[in-house]
Write an enzyme that holds these catalytic residues in place. Structure first.
Site: not given
Length: 234
Positions: A55-58
């Site tokens: 998912g979102c790398f954050w």
């Protein structure tokens, strides 16, 4: 910060109320899963790397920056070429990339299998195809990028183990592929969770992952995150 990131933040503000119940349910599902039956024993040696997409790398980066033995976790792109490894282009879902995190770790302190145990327990939902939570598209897929035959064996054996034990209600869709290359993301994405802890997206989707790491893996959790340094500014 570019227009796509700004749009994402506006969308989060508008849809936050709708996301809260989904996220609360997802957070409640986080449980300690079994350790890998196949793993590389911890031993002193030079730093190793493992690249993961969830998912979102954050959020992925944010979790591993709090894991003991992780020396650096860099947000970036894997699965496509250098020329299109840019946030706006990857966001179209047509470049072949997945938002990814390159984890550099001390093999004397943590193993590949232990990194994957955290990955499947608190980082992402491995049964969600081409997306995670509010983010959809192949750029948000679940994938393990192996750098050698040992990492491939550990990843494939662990997925088979988890599927056979039915720890998840649906089959695992996490892909296991050889790493064709990793490209660090733009500088403003690095340590995004640490620098933006009040962003609604981070609050609803990622901070609970840190809390689940602390709750489920207290022996691995370190309160002071290991931040990225010397990343190429793009």
């Amino acid at each position: 910060m570019n227009n796509r990131t700004t749009f994402r933040m506006l969308a989060v503000l508008l849809l936050a109320a709708a996301w809260v119940p989904w996220h609360a349910h997802a957070a409640e599902r986080a449980v300690m899963i079994a350790t890998p039956a196949v793993d590389d024993p911890k031993a002193a040696g030079s730093a190793q790397t493992l690249v993961l997409s969830g998912g979102c790398f954050w959020g992925v980066q944010g979790v591993y920056e709090h894991v003991r033995g992780v020396r650096r976790a860099i947000a970036g792109y894997a699965g496509g070429g250098l020329n299109t490894a840019h946030y706006d282009q990857v966001g179209t879902g047509r470049t072949g990339h997945a938002e990814s995190v390159q984890i550099s770790f001390d093999p004397a302190q943590i193993s590949v299998g232990e990194l994957l145990q955290i990955f499947f327990s608190v980082v992402q939902d491995p049964t969600q195809l081409n997306g995670q939570g509010p983010d959809t598209g192949p750029q948000y897929r679940s994938e393990i990028w192996y750098g050698n035959a040992t990492q491939k064996q550990i990843a494939e054996a662990y997925i088979a183990q988890l599927d056979q034990s039915h720890v998840f209600r649906k089959p695992i869709v996490t892909r296991v592929d050889a790493l064709p290359g990793f490209f660090p993301a733009e500088g403003y994405h690095q340590d995004f969770l640490v620098h933006n802890p009040t962003y609604p997206y981070i609050v609803y989707n990622d901070l609970p992952k840190i809390e689940n790491l602390k709750r489920l893996f207290p022996a691995y959790y370190v309160p002071q995150p290991t931040l990225v340094s010397n990343v190429i500014s793009r």
